[in-house]
Design a protein around this motif. Structure first.
Motif, mmCIF file in Angstrom:
data_model
loop_
_atom_site.group_PDB
_atom_site.id
_atom_site.type_symbol
_atom_site.label_atom_id
_atom_site.label_comp_id
_atom_site.label_asym_id
_atom_site.label_seq_id
_atom_site.Cartn_x
_atom_site.Cartn_y
_atom_site.Cartn_z
ATOM 1 N N GLY A 37 35.837 -9.741 42.147
ATOM 2 C CA GLY A 37 36.908 -9.294 43.040
ATOM 3 C C GLY A 37 38.147 -10.176 43.028
ATOM 4 O O GLY A 37 39.114 -9.904 43.746
ATOM 5 N N LYS A 40 40.501 -10.438 38.025
ATOM 6 C CA LYS A 40 40.472 -10.700 36.578
ATOM 7 C C LYS A 40 40.693 -9.417 35.770
ATOM 8 O O LYS A 40 41.512 -9.392 34.856
ATOM 9 N N THR A 42 41.991 -6.659 36.810
ATOM 10 C CA THR A 42 43.338 -6.166 37.123
ATOM 11 C C THR A 42 44.371 -6.832 36.216
ATOM 12 O O THR A 42 45.286 -6.176 35.700
HETATM 13 N N1 ADP Z 1 41.050 1.118 41.221
HETATM 14 C C1 ADP Z 1 41.139 0.317 42.299
HETATM 15 N N2 ADP Z 1 41.626 0.787 43.481
HETATM 16 C C2 ADP Z 1 41.730 -0.013 44.553
HETATM 17 N N3 ADP Z 1 41.387 -1.315 44.566
HETATM 18 C C3 ADP Z 1 40.915 -1.847 43.434
HETATM 19 C C4 ADP Z 1 40.759 -1.055 42.241
HETATM 20 N N4 ADP Z 1 40.254 -1.848 41.282
HETATM 21 C C5 ADP Z 1 40.102 -3.075 41.832
HETATM 22 N N5 ADP Z 1 40.491 -3.078 43.131
HETATM 23 C C6 ADP Z 1 40.484 -4.231 44.042
HETATM 24 O O1 ADP Z 1 41.325 -5.235 43.499
HETATM 25 C C7 ADP Z 1 40.742 -6.525 43.641
HETATM 26 C C8 ADP Z 1 40.545 -7.169 42.280
HETATM 27 O O2 ADP Z 1 39.597 -6.411 41.531
HETATM 28 P P1 ADP Z 1 39.248 -6.747 40.018
HETATM 29 O O3 ADP Z 1 40.496 -6.982 39.262
HETATM 30 O O4 ADP Z 1 38.351 -5.675 39.537
HETATM 31 O O5 ADP Z 1 38.444 -8.118 40.169
HETATM 32 P P2 ADP Z 1 37.465 -8.871 39.152
HETATM 33 O O6 ADP Z 1 37.614 -8.235 37.818
HETATM 34 O O7 ADP Z 1 37.883 -10.303 39.188
HETATM 35 O O8 ADP Z 1 36.079 -8.705 39.686
HETATM 36 C C9 ADP Z 1 39.442 -6.312 44.405
HETATM 37 O O9 ADP Z 1 39.696 -6.530 45.773
HETATM 38 C C10 ADP Z 1 39.120 -4.874 44.134
HETATM 39 O O10 ADP Z 1 38.382 -4.320 45.205
#
Ligand code: ADP
Ligand code: MG
Length: 235
Positions: A37, A40, A42
């Motif tokens: 979360g 990364k 993103t």
């Molecule tokens: N498609 C999405 N819609 C809304 N929120 C998202 C989405 N994808 C990720 N998030 C949120 O964005 C944040 C970063 O997620 P992410 O980049 O997947 O983290 P990681 O890859 O480090 O686990 C988290 O709080 C996650 O819940």
């Protein structure tokens, strides 16, 4: 050189990255480590153009690529091996590799790359006619990496390559990354496996709730108290 310059990225109104900056020098392995979360995935999705930053810029060799559509960024020799691998499970190993080279017009180049991928991963060579859904998790990850290499990337980005892979196979995955780097390909590696990824990295960034909280040489970060407490479970 890939340069991320103070990007903000949100999902709707919910911020996911805040003022994130990083640099990936040619020929190095750079790791982004951080908990689930942290943002990364993103970050990687923004670099390849699936997401657009609200502010800030992504540059490749000095040219701004943020704002370009993903298919145009893919032509600039940045490949992403996505989390969950994104293979076509009904298709064979060979067919999945061929898909990685869909934008390469020259059959000779494709054949040469395929031979190199099979040399890197003899397991895939033995299973070239096997449907990818029947491979083990580790073999599927090797295939996803192989498919990424088929496009001939200057920068290969990997999202959690050790996830869902048997521990005994994780070593092989990290070894392979070393071999790919030796071949001259730059690597941007995202991992929850903080220990392994910092050991491997020339330079690393720690991401926490959407912000870079620490950066430095991999070895130095491994000795950092915050990293030891928060990520390695060490006193
Ligand atoms: N498609 C999405 N819609 C809304 N929120 C998202 C989405 N994808 C990720 N998030 C949120 O964005 C944040 C970063 O997620 P992410 O980049 O997947 O983290 P990681 O890859 O480090 O686990 C988290 O709080 C996650 O819940
Ligand atoms: Mg992720």
């Amino acid at each position: 050189m890939l340069e991320v310059d103070k990007i903000d990225v949100s999902y709707g109104e919910v911020p996911a990255l805040r003022q994130v900056s990083l640099r990936v020098e040619k020929g190095t392995i750079v790791s982004i480590a951080g908990a689930n979360g942290a943002g990364k995935s993103t970050l990687l999705k923004t670099i390849v153009g699936y997401l657009t930053p609200r502010s800030g810029v992504v540059r490749l060799n000095g040219e701004t690529i943020s704002g370009l559509p993903a298919y145009q960024i893919a032509r600039k020799r940045i490949a992403l091996v996505p989390e969950g691998r994104g293979l076509f499970s009904d298709m064979t190993v060979e067919e999945n590799l061929a898909l990685g080279a869909y934008s390469v017009p020259d059959r000779g180049v494709i054949a040469k790359r395929r031979a190199w991928v099979y040399e890197l991963f003899p397991r895939l060579s033995e299973r070239s006619a096997q449907v990818s859904g029947t491979l083990s998790g580790g073999e599927q990850q090797l295939l996803a990496i192989g498919r990424g290499l088929m496009s001939g990337p200057e920068i290969l980005m990997l999202d959690e390559p050790s996830l869902g892979v048997m521990p005994s196979f994780v070593d092989r995955i990290f070894e392979v990354l070393g071999e790919i780097r030796k071949s001259g390909t730059t690597i941007l590696l995202v991992e929850q496996n903080v220990d392994r990824s910092l050991r491997m990295a020339d330079y690393a960034y720690i991401l926490q709730t959407g912000e870079v909280v620490l950066e430095g040489k991999g070895e130095a970060l491994l000795k950092n108290d915050m990293v030891r407490h928060a990520f390695l479970g060490l006193a």
